[in-house]
Design an enzyme around this catalytic site. Structure first.
Site, short mmCIF file in Angstrom:
data_model
loop_
_atom_site.label_atom_id
_atom_site.label_comp_id
_atom_site.label_asym_id
_atom_site.label_seq_id
_atom_site.Cartn_x
_atom_site.Cartn_y
_atom_site.Cartn_z
N ALA B 186 46.60 5.15 28.24
CA ALA B 186 45.15 5.35 28.05
C ALA B 186 44.50 4.07 27.54
O ALA B 186 43.37 3.74 27.90
CB ALA B 186 44.90 6.50 27.08
N ASP B 187 45.21 3.34 26.69
CA ASP B 187 44.66 2.10 26.15
C ASP B 187 44.43 1.08 27.27
O ASP B 187 43.36 0.48 27.37
CB ASP B 187 45.61 1.50 25.12
CG ASP B 187 45.67 2.32 23.85
OD1 ASP B 187 44.94 2.00 22.91
OD2 ASP B 187 46.44 3.30 23.81
N ALA B 188 45.45 0.85 28.08
CA ALA B 188 45.33 -0.16 29.13
C ALA B 188 44.24 0.22 30.12
O ALA B 188 43.42 -0.61 30.54
CB ALA B 188 46.67 -0.33 29.85
#
Lengths: 395, 437
Positions: B186-188
């Site tokens: 989700a971060d990337a």
């Protein structure tokens, strides 16, 4: 002009299925004029991949196609026989996006060199499984193949079981996202210098770019990171756990003291477990908090943890997701009317821009819907010329 | 000098952990000058650890497993995603820190932050305040759930977001519970969308002279990537289930054991012709010619048996040799590469994907390189991750014109810091939550 961030940018989109179309969807949803060029007859292969209403294939009703092609205009063109027409469009275009097998564009006389001769400031974005050159250039790919070869699968799943791909077509989406970002970088450079360029997106590299710190950890300490199931190996706890009526994602956040108090588990304050090195005792930490979790429900755990500013989350499935109040409050899902697929809720803006919002101007195009507008209008062909092209199967 | 796509762009980066830093990594790789603003409580690199060998994956995040003298300059997690950036320290909870920050904003193009929405407000540095300082500024705010709505102030990390978008539920084995992706997915993904947003806003600014505010909810940025499941629910009210490695319209489609320890190939067969290619490559064993496997429908119906039979064949071979042979036969196949195999992969090697950087405290190491190839402005790994406060002199002195004496005074008054807090006083991932420094 300029009511949206990318208004005035003309994109010729030769891509199909997921990776290229997600790239051009982002461009179109934020204002670029995207002309989607499809094969006469079948069109984008994504039209033949579901989900379809009642699972009955229909080239205008694929849910994923409808989502990935909002705000684009659609024309049909046989690129091999209509090369000259495509080149006329290239003269006016800012960007060409394609995701054919590498070499296919050159074989049609439409490689980057050929197009740059027509339009030196053109940006061409090529998306493929392994990139435009190198030993695997001609390897055949699939989403699962890119997740495997990019190193993501080897890190996902249980250590003792087979590696897992992520659900859906995540490598394809990563390719599209990288393509979209790189395209805007190239536009930034072109706006300063007038110079176009060729962008080579490899899905394998797009995936290998997001392995968190796996590569540097290997280089720093020779550790080959393996699969750790639902647990994050860098933090403890950070895992999905069962509660009374479902699953929650359990994570401690900054304050261990709060975490222990919130979960009514004072044993967690034992120095060994209160230490940053508690990840060595992950089994024990999870065993200690399991009884409390099993006595409470998802919604209750989520909202009360948040009151303590502990970053718990709900493990939702798709229907729960679409009913979750935060999306509704922000109006995230947007109803779009399509002449053949009807009115459906679509995921909306992936981010909000205060001056130049995400907009739906039109639903995904019917196959060849904008032939008249583009061929008669933009290119100024006559009705007779168009009829000839149609008879010849070029459009 | 190498030409870079984003040369001349200056970005102030207040972001923590991974989503924001991933966005600014992409900008830095393309030539932007990214200045990280850190403080003792929030460096994004974890706090001070005593010298030790902590063991496990976390322990291996330090060179040779050793935290060293200054663990916070030796942390792989930070060093990988923060290459090509500069770093200063500045305490934004003090008026002088805020004043200096605003001076920096005046000479910058963009500010990137991923606190919960209340934090920048508490610093007096929300968009209206920064817009007054620099009307052309683009401010990118990334939060878990977005700048308004009932979850606005909820705290979230990427893993929680993966759960909240249905990804964890759908990931995993069909006979087991939810699973997290093996990486900060989700971060990337949010980081990539954020970079796109920032570049789009820059293009609008070039034409109109206007800055703007971008409100990115990580959850909303990841949701479209589950599009096929969401649209299936929208159209058919069908709630998707965990499928593991299987595919609704391809068979076989999975991951099969090969010879050796933890060795696998992924195979996807999308049509009958590809099934024939696979059969030929397997040497046409009698079972593969059975009627029940002849059509896609039949293969989907008898998938368990089919997977077992295929695995009986694949398990005799080395995964790389198998990949090469099956690719020659026209099958969509890839070896499941572990990180050592990835780093040694001949294709990535020839394309120069991995690059080496020498960091003064972490040593010389390999990192994933630029995420894509550009013919005119390739980008590169030109700078190792900054040490804590490494660029105070450059930013305060050269960019803001402060004198030696003024800079020394900042240290005396605790506006700049010499090292982060003790790790035990803070989480391994410095929170984007606290408004203290």
């Amino acid at each position: 002009m300029s009511d949206q961030a990318l208004s005035g940018i003309l994109v010729l989109d030769l891509s199909e299925n997921i990776s290229g179309p997600y790239c051009t969807k982002l461009l179109a949803d934020y204002g670029a004029e995207v002309i989607k060029i499809e094969r006469p007859g079948g069109g984008d292969i994504g039209r033949s991949i579901g989900p379809f209403p009642q699972d009955e294939p229909h080239q205008e009703r694929s849910g994923l196609f409808l989502l990935l092609n909002t705000n684009k205009k659609g024309i049909t063109l046989d690129l091999e026989r209509g090369t000259h027409i495509f080149k006329r469009l290239v003269k006016e275009a800012d960007v060409v996006v394609e995701n054919f097998a590498p070499g296919a564009m050159s074989d049609m006389g439409l490689g980057y060199q050929a197009l740059a001769e027509i339009n030196p400031s053109l940006i061409m974005t090529s998306i493929s499984y392994f990139g435009q050159w190198g030993p695997y250039r001609d390897y055949r790919g699939a989403d699962i193949v890119a997740q495997a070869m990019g190193g993501l699968m080897g890190l996902t799943g249980e250590a003792e079981r087979e590696p897992l791909k992520l659900p859906g077509s995540q490598a394809e989406f990563q390719g599209g996202l990288n393509g979209a970002v790189a395209t805007l970088c190239a536009l930034y450079f072109r706006d300063q210098t007038g110079q176009g360029q060729h962008i080579d997106i490899s899905l394998q590299e797009a995936v290998a770019s997001i392995l968190e710190s796996a590569v540097s950890i290997y280089s720093y300490s020779d550790l080959i990171r393996g699969r750790t199931g639902p647990r994050n190996p860098l933090q403890c706890p950070s895992t999905a756990m069962r509660c009374r009526d479902g699953w929650v994602h359990v994570q401690a956040g900054a304050n261990w003291d709060h975490f222990a108090t919130f979960l009514h588990t004072p044993q967690l304050m034992e120095p060994r477990l209160a230490s940053i090195l508690r990840y060595h005792y992950a089994d024990e930490v999870e065993r200690l908090i399991q009884p409390w979790l099993e006595g409470h429900e998802v919604e209750e755990i989520f909202s009360s943890a948040q009151e303590w500013r502990i970053p718990f989350a709900k493990v939702l499935d798709i229907d729960e997701l679409m009913e979750d109040p935060q999306y509704e409050s922000r109006g995230f899902f947007v109803e779009i009317e399509h002449p053949l697929a009807g009115r459906l809720p679509y995921p909306g803006a992936p981010f909000r821009m205060s001056q130049t919002p995400w907009q739906v101007v039109r639903p995904a195009p019917l196959l060849g819907e904008h032939n008249d507008e583009v061929y008669l209008g933009r290119l100024g062909l006559s009705k007779e010329e168009m009829a000839r092209l149609r008879e010849g199967g070029v459009i | 000098m190498e030409r870079q796509a984003l040369r001349g762009l200056r970005v102030i980066d207040l972001s923590q952990v991974f989503a924001g830093p991933y966005a600014t990594k992409l900008l830095g790789d393309m030539g932007a000058e990214v200045i990280r603003v850190e403080c003792a409580a929030r460096s994004g690199r974890g706090g001070v650890l005593p010298r030790m060998r902590p063991g496990g994956v976390f322990g291996s995040s330090f060179p040779h497993g050793d935290t060293g003298e200054r663990s916070y300059n030796r942390f792989a997690y930070y060093n990988e995603v923060n290459r090509n950036k500069l770093a200063i320290t500045l305490d934004l909870s003090k008026p002088l820190g805020v004043e200096i920050f605003k001076k920096l904003v005046k000479i910058s193009d963009a500010v990137v932050e991923n606190f919960t929405p209340r934090v920048m407000e508490n610093f007096g540095l929300d968009y209206p305040a920064l817009n007054k300082v620099n009307p052309q500024l683009i401010m990118l705010s990334m939060s878990g759930y977005g700048g308004d709505g009932p979850y606005r102030d909820h705290v979230a990390y990427g893993e929680g977001i993966e759960a909240m978008v249905g990804l964890s539920h759908l990931a995993g084995y069909p006979d087991d519970g939810p699973l997290r992706p093996g990486v900060a997915y989700a971060d990337a993904t949010s980081g990539l969308h954020a970079t796109f947003a920032l570049l789009a806003a820059l293009r609008y600014r070039r034409l109109t002279g206007k800055g703007q505010h971008i409100d990115l909810s990580m959850r909303e940025a990841v949701t479209p990537l589950l599009g096929e499941f969401i649209m299936d629910y929208a159209i058919n009210h069908r709630v998707a289930k965990r499928m593991g490695n299987r595919h609704p319209s391809m068979a076989p489609h999975g991951c099969y054991r090969c010879r050796g320890d933890d060795s696998w190939v992924a195979i996807a067969v999308s049509c009958d012709e590809e099934w024939r290619s696979l059969r030929n490559a397997m040497g046409n064993p009698p079972w593969a010619g059975e009627e029940r496997f002849a059509t896609l429908g039949g293969r989907l119906e008898n998938l368990e048996e089919l997977d077992r039979l295929i695995e009986g064949w694949t398990s005799q071979y080395d995964h790389r040799q198998l990949m090469e042979a099956l690719q020659r036969a026209g099958v969509r196949v890839g070896a499941v590469l572990n990180v050592a195999e990835l780093v040694q992969d001949p294709h990535l090697g020839q394309r120069g994907f991995f690059e080496q950087l020498t960091h003064p405290e972490a040593g010389t190491h390999l990192y994933p390189g630029v995420s894509w190839k550009m013919s005119a402005t390739p980008g590169s790994l030109r700078l190792p991750a900054p040490r804590f406060g490494e660029h105070n002199q450059y930013v305060f002195g050269e960019l803001l014109g402060m004198s030696e004496g003024q800079i020394l005074k900042l240290a005396e008054e605790g506006i700049t810091a010499s090292e982060p807090l003790r790790w035990e006083d803070f989480s391994p991932l410095d929170q984007g939550e606290e408004d203290r420094c």
